[in-house]
Design an enzyme around this catalytic site. Structure first.
Site, mmCIF file in Angstrom:
data_model
loop_
_atom_site.group_PDB
_atom_site.id
_atom_site.type_symbol
_atom_site.label_atom_id
_atom_site.label_comp_id
_atom_site.label_asym_id
_atom_site.label_seq_id
_atom_site.Cartn_x
_atom_site.Cartn_y
_atom_site.Cartn_z
ATOM 1 N N THR A 1 -33.470 -36.374 130.956
ATOM 2 C CA THR A 1 -32.516 -36.738 129.911
ATOM 3 C C THR A 1 -31.566 -35.582 129.640
ATOM 4 O O THR A 1 -31.538 -34.599 130.406
ATOM 5 C CB THR A 1 -33.258 -37.259 128.657
ATOM 6 O OG1 THR A 1 -32.306 -37.801 127.748
ATOM 7 C CG2 THR A 1 -34.063 -36.166 127.970
ATOM 8 N N LYS B 1 -28.941 -34.954 133.373
ATOM 9 C CA LYS B 1 -28.829 -36.162 134.209
ATOM 10 C C LYS B 1 -27.934 -35.980 135.434
ATOM 11 O O LYS B 1 -28.167 -36.587 136.465
ATOM 12 C CB LYS B 1 -28.328 -37.338 133.362
ATOM 13 C CG LYS B 1 -29.387 -37.818 132.377
ATOM 14 C CD LYS B 1 -28.918 -39.012 131.553
ATOM 15 C CE LYS B 1 -29.944 -39.283 130.458
ATOM 16 N NZ LYS B 1 -29.622 -40.484 129.676
ATOM 17 N N ASP C 1 -30.172 -45.882 132.938
ATOM 18 C CA ASP C 1 -29.587 -45.957 131.601
ATOM 19 C C ASP C 1 -28.744 -47.223 131.433
ATOM 20 O O ASP C 1 -28.831 -47.910 130.414
ATOM 21 C CB ASP C 1 -28.694 -44.739 131.327
ATOM 22 C CG ASP C 1 -29.506 -43.504 130.960
ATOM 23 O OD1 ASP C 1 -30.750 -43.561 131.036
ATOM 24 O OD2 ASP C 1 -28.891 -42.496 130.590
ATOM 25 N N ALA D 1 -23.355 -41.697 129.847
ATOM 26 C CA ALA D 1 -23.917 -42.972 129.379
ATOM 27 C C ALA D 1 -22.927 -44.105 129.624
ATOM 28 O O ALA D 1 -23.299 -45.179 130.118
ATOM 29 C CB ALA D 1 -24.279 -42.871 127.898
#
Lengths: 277, 277
Positions: B74, B78, B115, B143
């Site tokens: 995380t 990433k 994700d 993200a």
């Protein structure tokens, strides 16, 4: 949630680990995690299987992990760990081996060796004081070296060293003579005759079919027989000594002594309360 | 002893970990350890606090640890994890990021990025299908990129991209155009008007006093409003959307979706039974 249940390991849990290979038979994870649960401490103690030769690379990574606070180091890494640390305790320096390491407030890591003192602790808790005793120590490898120094520090009256590998008993005798010049140390093919305490610090007894480290026929009732092998707890030597009526101290006592001292070094307070034997 | 109780982590316990910084707020350790306990699996899932920049060194060490079977990666690692792996899944390749890695039978490590699919999974489990929907995606960082690809794969009818950083929305649009040439994608200062689903993929809402990622006055009842921030679960955007009568999907749903997909990739069977929401 706080420590105790695996389901309660959270992002906030602090980490401790033992480095060794193999790790499956190790007892430290169960011992330390039971203590954390008993103490309500949000911490976990993990087995990390590190193959021989991989320690420098693993250690370079582990020291960057911010929530790792302490390590126990076992076979085959006790000597290899020494040059990786930033500071060493006196016994680590004397023996050239390390079995416990902790993060210092400055972020560096320091280590110390408690195998010998753990052995002495286990011996004394079993009611046998090494002070003033005549001791035969069979096996002068890493474990034997640590035990030799601990027995010297505890004030044994005489130490006889034996090792099947040529020169190893003599090398330990020379190092002991530097640190403890007043202690009488002998080497050679001496047997248990006339000793108060007889110690096996060889790996003999670990595997089924191993030869005995010494001839039990030479033991006499009343001589204390101690073994470093924690698993099996009752080695053929310990079994033979018990049949002869000798008081015995198993490797489990040594291992529990090491764990007590390692826990204290790692700042795990309250270890004693409710701890196993 | 077998899995479930911290006191029962033994030398034989298999290890999984999440690498990030900070780790204290992470929910994955509690989620995975609860699953291991429920499944009676002798495994533990640990938080490893790895500072930004330290990943290559930590990873070189971790890959030598024989009883470590899987990792979740995380923030902030990433993208940095990608070049360290031996093989990559298609979404990791497309997005340039990895959030899950596993040891292969040959000892190498392979990774994939869940994700975006975790977001889609959370959205669908909340009853909102992205197929055929018109979507506004605010935030085109790591993200947002992952979510953009997952929405494209799920068959959205139109995707509007917005990012405060110049060129970032356009860069994602260009990458999407290569992979999904038939998908209409627009960039610019578009608002929520006319969208079926509005997604916040910026970090706005993580800290008290953050600006809102978009003006909630432009939202209309019936529009689905989704946020990637898992903690606080109810961000100011989610709260405003609820006041307006919009159905909402929180970052918690996305996180649980990611965890489900990561668990499946890591071979943790039976995750669904009794799992939270």
């Amino acid at each position: 949630m706080s420590g105790g249940i695996t389901g309660s390991i959270t992002g906030a849990t602090r980490l401790y680990a033992i480095l060794g290979d193999p790790v499956a038979p190790l007892r430290s994870p169960a011992l330390f995690n039971a203590a954390f649960a008993r103490l309500g401490r949000d911490a976990a103690f993990l087995p990390l299987q590190v193959p021989e030769g991989a320690l420098p690379e693993v250690w370079a990574g582990l020291r960057r992990i911010g929530n790792l606070d302490g390590l126990v180091i076992t076979m085959p890494h006790k000597a290899a760990a020494l040059p990786l640390l930033d500071a060493l305790g006196p016994t680590a320096t004397l023996t050239g081996t390390v079995n416990t390491a902790r993060r210092r407030p400055d972020g560096g890591w320091e280590g110390e060796m408690f195998d010998g003192e753990g052995f002495r602790d286990g011996l004394e808790r079993a009611g046998h004081t090494p002070h003033g005793a005549r001791v035969l120590l069979v096996g002068c490898g890493a474990a034997g070296r640590a035990i030799g120094f601990a027995l010297a520090r505890a004030g044994v009256a005489h130490l006889a060293l034996r090792d099947a590998a040529p020169g190893r008993a003599e090398a330990l005798a020379a190092r002991l003579a530097e640190a403890f010049p007043a202690l009488p140390v002998s080497t050679g093919a001496a047997g248990p005759e006339g000793r108060d305490i007889v110690v096996n610090a060889t790996p003999l007894g670990l595997r089924p079919g191993d030869a005995l480290p010494l001839d039990p026929a030479a033991l006499r009732p009343g001589q204390v027989v101690a073994d470093v092998i924690p698993n099996p707890e009752v080695t053929p030597l310990i079994a033979a000594a018990r049949r002869l009526g000798c008081p015995t101290v198993t490797g489990r006592a040594m291992h529990e002594g090491q764990a007590r001292l390692a826990a204290a070094y790692l700042g795990i307070a309250g270890w004693e309360e409710g701890a196993p034997g």
